[in-house]
Write an enzyme that holds these catalytic residues in place. Sequence first.
Site, PDB file in Angstrom:
ATOM      1  N   PHE A 159     -32.920 -14.080 -11.454  1.00 17.36           N
ATOM      2  CA  PHE A 159     -32.066 -14.597 -10.377  1.00 17.36           C
ATOM      3  C   PHE A 159     -32.742 -15.726  -9.598  1.00 17.36           C
ATOM      4  O   PHE A 159     -32.057 -16.588  -9.050  1.00 17.36           O
ATOM      5  CB  PHE A 159     -31.764 -13.487  -9.357  1.00 17.36           C
ATOM      6  CG  PHE A 159     -30.900 -12.380  -9.861  1.00 17.36           C
ATOM      7  CD1 PHE A 159     -29.542 -12.584 -10.091  1.00 17.36           C
ATOM      8  CD2 PHE A 159     -31.427 -11.116 -10.091  1.00 17.36           C
ATOM      9  CE1 PHE A 159     -28.741 -11.548 -10.546  1.00 17.36           C
ATOM     10  CE2 PHE A 159     -30.633 -10.084 -10.547  1.00 17.36           C
ATOM     11  CZ  PHE A 159     -29.284 -10.296 -10.775  1.00 17.36           C
ATOM     12  N   TYR A 195     -27.701 -28.911  -8.428  1.00 16.90           N
ATOM     13  CA  TYR A 195     -27.655 -27.449  -8.603  1.00 16.90           C
ATOM     14  C   TYR A 195     -26.885 -27.088  -9.874  1.00 16.90           C
ATOM     15  O   TYR A 195     -27.380 -26.358 -10.740  1.00 16.90           O
ATOM     16  CB  TYR A 195     -27.000 -26.766  -7.395  1.00 16.90           C
ATOM     17  CG  TYR A 195     -26.557 -25.361  -7.712  1.00 16.90           C
ATOM     18  CD1 TYR A 195     -27.476 -24.326  -7.755  1.00 16.90           C
ATOM     19  CD2 TYR A 195     -25.220 -25.069  -8.026  1.00 16.90           C
ATOM     20  CE1 TYR A 195     -27.083 -23.034  -8.093  1.00 16.90           C
ATOM     21  CE2 TYR A 195     -24.823 -23.784  -8.364  1.00 16.90           C
ATOM     22  CZ  TYR A 195     -25.757 -22.774  -8.399  1.00 16.90           C
ATOM     23  OH  TYR A 195     -25.368 -21.509  -8.748  1.00 16.90           O
ATOM     24  N   PHE A 210     -18.374 -15.997 -11.336  1.00 15.59           N
ATOM     25  CA  PHE A 210     -17.395 -16.691 -10.520  1.00 15.59           C
ATOM     26  C   PHE A 210     -17.874 -16.583  -9.060  1.00 15.59           C
ATOM     27  O   PHE A 210     -19.015 -16.914  -8.799  1.00 15.59           O
ATOM     28  CB  PHE A 210     -15.979 -16.210 -10.858  1.00 15.59           C
ATOM     29  CG  PHE A 210     -15.554 -16.816 -12.182  1.00 15.59           C
ATOM     30  CD1 PHE A 210     -16.129 -16.377 -13.386  1.00 15.59           C
ATOM     31  CD2 PHE A 210     -14.692 -17.901 -12.246  1.00 15.59           C
ATOM     32  CE1 PHE A 210     -15.830 -17.003 -14.609  1.00 15.59           C
ATOM     33  CE2 PHE A 210     -14.374 -18.517 -13.444  1.00 15.59           C
ATOM     34  CZ  PHE A 210     -14.945 -18.068 -14.625  1.00 15.59           C
ATOM     35  N   ASN A 238     -36.131 -17.338   0.513  1.00 16.54           N
ATOM     36  CA  ASN A 238     -34.746 -17.311   1.017  1.00 16.54           C
ATOM     37  C   ASN A 238     -34.249 -15.875   1.135  1.00 16.54           C
ATOM     38  O   ASN A 238     -33.075 -15.591   0.935  1.00 16.54           O
ATOM     39  CB  ASN A 238     -33.861 -18.122   0.051  1.00 16.54           C
ATOM     40  CG  ASN A 238     -32.510 -18.470   0.647  1.00 16.54           C
ATOM     41  OD1 ASN A 238     -32.371 -18.549   1.865  1.00 16.54           O
ATOM     42  ND2 ASN A 238     -31.515 -18.644  -0.199  1.00 16.54           N
ATOM     43  N   LYS A 298     -28.085 -25.326 -13.742  1.00 20.30           N
ATOM     44  CA  LYS A 298     -27.495 -24.170 -14.429  1.00 20.30           C
ATOM     45  C   LYS A 298     -27.092 -24.538 -15.864  1.00 20.30           C
ATOM     46  O   LYS A 298     -27.353 -23.807 -16.813  1.00 20.30           O
ATOM     47  CB  LYS A 298     -26.277 -23.643 -13.656  1.00 20.30           C
ATOM     48  CG  LYS A 298     -26.616 -23.003 -12.319  1.00 20.30           C
ATOM     49  CD  LYS A 298     -27.467 -21.749 -12.495  1.00 20.30           C
ATOM     50  CE  LYS A 298     -27.953 -21.187 -11.186  1.00 20.30           C
ATOM     51  NZ  LYS A 298     -28.959 -20.108 -11.333  1.00 20.30           N
ATOM     52  N   SER A 358     -23.336 -19.862 -13.928  1.00 23.19           N
ATOM     53  CA  SER A 358     -22.274 -20.045 -12.941  1.00 23.19           C
ATOM     54  C   SER A 358     -21.053 -20.674 -13.580  1.00 23.19           C
ATOM     55  O   SER A 358     -21.160 -21.459 -14.529  1.00 23.19           O
ATOM     56  CB  SER A 358     -22.806 -20.967 -11.845  1.00 23.19           C
ATOM     57  OG  SER A 358     -21.758 -21.413 -11.022  1.00 23.19           O
ATOM     58  N   LEU A 360     -39.826 -14.747  -1.409  1.00 21.27           N
ATOM     59  CA  LEU A 360     -39.258 -14.551  -0.067  1.00 21.27           C
ATOM     60  C   LEU A 360     -38.905 -15.872   0.614  1.00 21.27           C
ATOM     61  O   LEU A 360     -38.796 -15.918   1.837  1.00 21.27           O
ATOM     62  CB  LEU A 360     -40.217 -13.729   0.809  1.00 21.27           C
ATOM     63  CG  LEU A 360     -40.543 -12.312   0.287  1.00 21.27           C
ATOM     64  CD1 LEU A 360     -41.556 -11.636   1.208  1.00 21.27           C
ATOM     65  CD2 LEU A 360     -39.272 -11.458   0.211  1.00 21.27           C
TER      66      LEU A 360
END
Lengths: 343, 343
Positions: free
Chosen positions: A82, A150, A179, A36, A154, A125, A34
């Site tokens: 995620f 970031y 995307f 975010n 990935k 991503s 939690l």
Amino acid sequence: MRKILVTGGTGFIGSHTVVELYQAGYTPIIVDNLSNSSIRILDQIEKIINYRPEFHQFDLCDESAVKSFVHNNPDISGVIHFAASKAVGESVVKPLKYYHNNFFSLINLLNAYQGAPVNFVFSSSCTVYGQPDELPVSESAPVKAAESPYGNTKQIAEEILQETAQAHDNYQIISLRYFNPVGAHASALIGELPLGVPQNLLPFITQTAIGKREKLTVFGGDYDTPDGSCVRDYIHVVDLAKAHVAAIRLLENKNPAGRYDVFNIGTGIGYSVLQAIEAFEKASGQKLNYEIGPRRDGDIVQVWGDVNKSTEKLGWKAELGIEEMMSSAWAWEKYMQENPLVE
Amino acid sequence: MRKILVTGGTGFIGSHTVVELYQAGYTPIIVDNLSNSSIRILDQIEKIINYRPEFHQFDLCDESAVKSFVHNNPDISGVIHFAASKAVGESVVKPLKYYHNNFFSLINLLNAYQGAPVNFVFSSSCTVYGQPDELPVSESAPVKAAESPYGNTKQIAEEILQETAQAHDNYQIISLRYFNPVGAHASALIGELPLGVPQNLLPFITQTAIGKREKLTVFGGDYDTPDGSCVRDYIHVVDLAKAHVAAIRLLENKNPAGRYDVFNIGTGIGYSVLQAIEAFEKASGQKLNYEIGPRRDGDIVQVWGDVNKSTEKLGWKAELGIEEMMSSAWAWEKYMQENPLVE
């Protein structure tokens, strides 16, 4: 009812995936710290599917918490991961936060499943392509040096996953290269809950339209694109959620190509920022207050995806177009105004 | 007496650096989990410098242990971070072990120093260059896609360090890209303690010469090099240890070029495997039983370093040649035969 762990399951894409998993006959189990997102998203999910998913609040960076969770839940057959820090700009200012959160959570999860068969779907991503040399960009295009911590997390996560699947035959892994996820659930009960100033176009558009922000600035109007603004492949979050269900299904059918694979998840169509604004104005009936500003450092000029591999092998294709993206995002913004989920 | 934390300080390079730090006027403090080294190295260090360094046994992957150690030792002004898993071949078979150990330890250390000024020296490797297009390879050569999870952890660690130094002005960081560390301390009291079958040439040579191994196989005799065998830039471990002292000194003098820098640490001279064998035979007076075998997957053909930047800016230069490398390695092998440090 196969159980699927959804980490970050109260987040934007996570919550929509929980809904789609349940509706496809799976039992989603949510883990989220939690940091975010809001616990009230659980109520919202329950309103949609009339079922309250099992929820565990802990931090996946906590090695022993992950180990005991996995140990206590041996009937989980798949993981959709995620949970991650996701703001590009923040990652430049706080790189250690990104390397810590995104690496520790991933490696703890993979380590906890050592030896046990598991289907694993990872949130990657299109940032891994940088500015592609060819468009649409396919999965075989070269991965370019990441422009932010970031993006780097990935890229490296994909390498970790590929090498892990090669070395250990209990893992079957798919990375989905998203995307630009936009829109909200058709019920308008869940959607993106940006904290602070939105980093992405869509929440900025809807917040401006509803009066939370005075004006939208388009970053750059002099790019070498049809109308001078940047071009992106926007993907409706519900379509994106369904791609995760398709990935779990493919892994359950023993992905014949091997234990690691990667798919583009987009519509295959590029829209410029100005076209997106126009589509929003049309879908919402709202005139948007915007201006063209200077270019923003680090922005990719244009990118859209080749989705042939996803269509053929994953058996998934985006069904919702730009109108549904805009109208659902607008309906969600209006819902939030009446029902603030975050104080 | 400035205190310098040496992680992995009972290991091969770590133990030599502890000796050199002490002799240069620093107080080395060792942290090691002893997963790949022996506590008896502390006795050996004490025999050389007549001082027993402070030693803490814990795993740097343990976030709370790292935090409390750093909290309890506020007078440490510099960190030399050696602790890491380092076997290229093992990393392909156990990638998660490498990502876990090498990332968690680094990120925990950096996180524990958030906000506090710290000079940080990192063990990197010439593996980041892959097979360079130009030789000698300089620090500005492109970093190539790593061929193993081990190599990948070094490359990514450099990126994490660079981004961390850019984002936070309390860190001053130097990465040292080692070429091939060999040899042992002139006292023959410390050296490399390979567990199991050595992965590197030198311990294999000395173990063959002393009769622990029957025969040395040279991997490939048909490469496009002067004598057909691979070419490497061997660096004496004592010279390498001194490079770390030089790096700490440069950081204490507020490295004028910025908060992050990287240096090649080699002699700048390439020796072929066959030349290294010949040098060993000459230095030891032992005839070596070896044969030319097939090439080994993933081996770089030839690499040696441009050491101009290290000479000029770090103020460091290798002083010991191939003879000292071979004679010291041989003296250490003979010492170990009489004084086995590992059961």
